[in-house]
Motif scaffolding. Structure first.
Motif, mmCIF file in Angstrom:
data_model
loop_
_atom_site.group_PDB
_atom_site.id
_atom_site.type_symbol
_atom_site.label_atom_id
_atom_site.label_comp_id
_atom_site.label_asym_id
_atom_site.label_seq_id
_atom_site.Cartn_x
_atom_site.Cartn_y
_atom_site.Cartn_z
ATOM 1 N N VAL A 95 0.850 -1.180 0.000
ATOM 2 C CA VAL A 95 0.000 0.000 0.000
ATOM 3 C C VAL A 95 0.890 1.236 0.000
ATOM 4 O O VAL A 95 1.771 1.369 0.836
ATOM 5 C CB VAL A 95 -0.929 0.015 1.222
ATOM 6 N N GLN A 96 0.653 2.113 -0.924
ATOM 7 C CA GLN A 96 1.501 3.302 -1.042
ATOM 8 C C GLN A 96 0.665 4.539 -0.765
ATOM 9 O O GLN A 96 -0.375 4.766 -1.369
ATOM 10 C CB GLN A 96 2.106 3.376 -2.441
ATOM 11 N N LEU A 97 1.142 5.338 0.185
ATOM 12 C CA LEU A 97 0.502 6.607 0.491
ATOM 13 C C LEU A 97 1.354 7.724 -0.086
ATOM 14 O O LEU A 97 2.585 7.687 0.005
ATOM 15 C CB LEU A 97 0.367 6.788 2.006
ATOM 16 N N GLN A 98 0.710 8.722 -0.659
ATOM 17 C CA GLN A 98 1.410 9.831 -1.295
ATOM 18 C C GLN A 98 1.089 11.119 -0.558
ATOM 19 O O GLN A 98 -0.019 11.631 -0.674
ATOM 20 C CB GLN A 98 0.993 9.939 -2.761
ATOM 21 N N ALA A 99 2.070 11.637 0.177
ATOM 22 C CA ALA A 99 1.893 12.895 0.906
ATOM 23 C C ALA A 99 2.462 14.047 0.099
ATOM 24 O O ALA A 99 3.486 13.899 -0.569
ATOM 25 C CB ALA A 99 2.577 12.820 2.260
ATOM 26 N N SER A 100 1.793 15.194 0.176
ATOM 27 C CA SER A 100 2.258 16.380 -0.544
ATOM 28 C C SER A 100 1.737 17.630 0.150
ATOM 29 O O SER A 100 0.897 17.551 1.046
ATOM 30 C CB SER A 100 1.769 16.340 -1.998
ATOM 31 N N GLY A 101 2.246 18.784 -0.288
ATOM 32 C CA GLY A 101 1.726 20.049 0.199
ATOM 33 C C GLY A 101 2.626 20.802 1.148
ATOM 34 O O GLY A 101 2.286 21.912 1.571
ATOM 35 N N GLY A 102 3.765 20.226 1.491
ATOM 36 C CA GLY A 102 4.668 20.936 2.381
ATOM 37 C C GLY A 102 5.315 22.125 1.712
ATOM 38 O O GLY A 102 5.158 22.348 0.510
ATOM 39 N N GLY A 103 6.049 22.905 2.490
ATOM 40 C CA GLY A 103 6.735 24.073 1.946
ATOM 41 C C GLY A 103 7.239 24.973 3.042
ATOM 42 O O GLY A 103 7.262 24.603 4.217
ATOM 43 N N LEU A 104 7.644 26.162 2.629
ATOM 44 C CA LEU A 104 8.166 27.181 3.542
ATOM 45 C C LEU A 104 7.098 28.257 3.733
ATOM 46 O O LEU A 104 6.549 28.776 2.756
ATOM 47 C CB LEU A 104 9.441 27.789 2.965
ATOM 48 N N VAL A 105 6.824 28.579 4.990
ATOM 49 C CA VAL A 105 5.802 29.575 5.287
ATOM 50 C C VAL A 105 6.246 30.395 6.496
ATOM 51 O O VAL A 105 6.987 29.903 7.341
ATOM 52 C CB VAL A 105 4.433 28.892 5.542
ATOM 53 N N GLY A 162 1.820 1.511 15.746
ATOM 54 C CA GLY A 162 0.533 0.891 15.457
ATOM 55 C C GLY A 162 0.054 1.134 14.035
ATOM 56 O O GLY A 162 -0.990 0.616 13.641
ATOM 57 N N TYR A 163 0.809 1.922 13.272
ATOM 58 C CA TYR A 163 0.436 2.232 11.892
ATOM 59 C C TYR A 163 1.166 1.309 10.931
ATOM 60 O O TYR A 163 2.363 1.086 11.046
ATOM 61 C CB TYR A 163 0.713 3.706 11.594
ATOM 62 N N ASP A 164 0.404 0.781 9.978
ATOM 63 C CA ASP A 164 0.917 -0.247 9.085
ATOM 64 C C ASP A 164 1.584 0.311 7.840
ATOM 65 O O ASP A 164 2.505 -0.297 7.303
ATOM 66 C CB ASP A 164 -0.243 -1.167 8.645
ATOM 67 N N TYR A 165 1.098 1.427 7.357
ATOM 68 C CA TYR A 165 1.589 1.975 6.098
ATOM 69 C C TYR A 165 1.906 3.455 6.274
ATOM 70 O O TYR A 165 1.184 4.168 6.976
ATOM 71 C CB TYR A 165 0.545 1.791 4.989
ATOM 72 N N TRP A 166 2.960 3.895 5.578
ATOM 73 C CA TRP A 166 3.431 5.268 5.723
ATOM 74 C C TRP A 166 3.692 5.900 4.368
ATOM 75 O O TRP A 166 4.132 5.222 3.435
ATOM 76 C CB TRP A 166 4.735 5.278 6.529
ATOM 77 N N GLY A 167 3.429 7.199 4.301
ATOM 78 C CA GLY A 167 3.829 7.964 3.138
ATOM 79 C C GLY A 167 5.281 8.359 3.243
ATOM 80 O O GLY A 167 5.947 8.115 4.256
ATOM 81 N N GLN A 168 5.788 9.031 2.226
ATOM 82 C CA GLN A 168 7.213 9.345 2.134
ATOM 83 C C GLN A 168 7.623 10.571 2.933
ATOM 84 O O GLN A 168 8.809 10.806 3.111
ATOM 85 C CB GLN A 168 7.615 9.548 0.664
ATOM 86 N N GLY A 169 6.678 11.344 3.430
ATOM 87 C CA GLY A 169 7.010 12.533 4.203
ATOM 88 C C GLY A 169 7.081 13.769 3.333
ATOM 89 O O GLY A 169 7.511 13.719 2.180
ATOM 90 N N THR A 170 6.656 14.880 3.905
ATOM 91 C CA THR A 170 6.741 16.165 3.214
ATOM 92 C C THR A 170 7.221 17.212 4.221
ATOM 93 O O THR A 170 6.747 17.261 5.359
ATOM 94 C CB THR A 170 5.370 16.548 2.586
ATOM 95 N N GLN A 171 8.185 18.028 3.786
ATOM 96 C CA GLN A 171 8.829 18.973 4.687
ATOM 97 C C GLN A 171 7.975 20.224 4.882
ATOM 98 O O GLN A 171 7.529 20.834 3.905
ATOM 99 C CB GLN A 171 10.201 19.377 4.145
ATOM 100 N N VAL A 172 7.787 20.596 6.127
ATOM 101 C CA VAL A 172 7.125 21.858 6.471
ATOM 102 C C VAL A 172 8.127 22.688 7.262
ATOM 103 O O VAL A 172 8.651 22.231 8.278
ATOM 104 C CB VAL A 172 5.860 21.617 7.308
ATOM 105 N N THR A 173 8.394 23.889 6.782
ATOM 106 C CA THR A 173 9.328 24.781 7.460
ATOM 107 C C THR A 173 8.620 26.101 7.743
ATOM 108 O O THR A 173 8.087 26.725 6.832
ATOM 109 C CB THR A 173 10.580 25.036 6.610
ATOM 110 N N VAL A 174 8.611 26.492 9.006
ATOM 111 C CA VAL A 174 7.959 27.727 9.421
ATOM 112 C C VAL A 174 9.029 28.695 9.908
ATOM 113 O O VAL A 174 9.728 28.407 10.879
ATOM 114 C CB VAL A 174 6.926 27.475 10.529
ATOM 115 N N SER A 175 9.144 29.814 9.236
ATOM 116 C CA SER A 175 10.160 30.806 9.609
ATOM 117 C C SER A 175 9.575 31.825 10.584
ATOM 118 O O SER A 175 8.395 32.149 10.539
ATOM 119 C CB SER A 175 10.687 31.516 8.361
ATOM 120 N N SER A 176 10.443 32.331 11.444
ATOM 121 C CA SER A 176 9.979 33.294 12.452
ATOM 122 C C SER A 176 10.077 34.722 11.960
ATOM 123 O O SER A 176 10.641 34.994 10.910
ATOM 124 C CB SER A 176 10.798 33.133 13.735
#
Length: 121
Positions: free
Chosen positions: A1-11, A107-121
């Motif tokens: 099972v493949q999960l596709q994560a997206s939407g991260g970025g710099l904010v 306890g989670y069986d399947y994982w997506g690849q991860g998406t980076q979220v960076t929050v600047s101050s």
């Protein structure tokens, strides 16, 4: 099972992002879907989860009132709307699927690849 994560970025702090996680239909319709995050040097931590029945949600205390998890059954997609972002929200965010109603990463069986979220101050 493949999960596709997206939407991260710099904010900037105070800004918003929406993460998406696409899942196969057979996973989406019968699994608990969750979001986790992992900051550098820290363990992976639970963020939010949504049940496949009744869409009941649950959040970690640091994100309550700021993040919203939801699902679109027609698109087999889970979302994490993140508002009022803080620098401490900076992490790699992962979506995951579980057969159990759990907030524990193992306890989670399947994982997506991860998406980076960076929050600047």
């Amino acid at each position: 099972v493949q999960l596709q994560a997206s939407g991260g970025g710099l904010v900037q702090a105070g800004g918003s992002l929406r993460l998406s996680c696409a899942a196969p239909e057979r996973t989406f319709n019968s699994y608990v879907m969750g979001w986790f995050r992992q900051a550098p040097g820290k363990e992976r931590e639970f963020v939010a989860r949504i049940l496949w029945i009744n869409d009941i949600t649950y959040y970690a205390d640091p994100v309550k009132g700021r993040f919203t998890i939801s699902r679109d059954n027609a698109k087999n997609t889970v979302y994490l709307q993140m508002n009022s972002l803080k620098p401490e929200d900076t992490a790699v965010y992962y979506c995951a699927a579980s057969r159990q109603n759990t907030i524990v990463a193992r306890g989670y069986d399947y994982w997506g690849q991860g998406t980076q979220v960076t929050v600047s101050s």
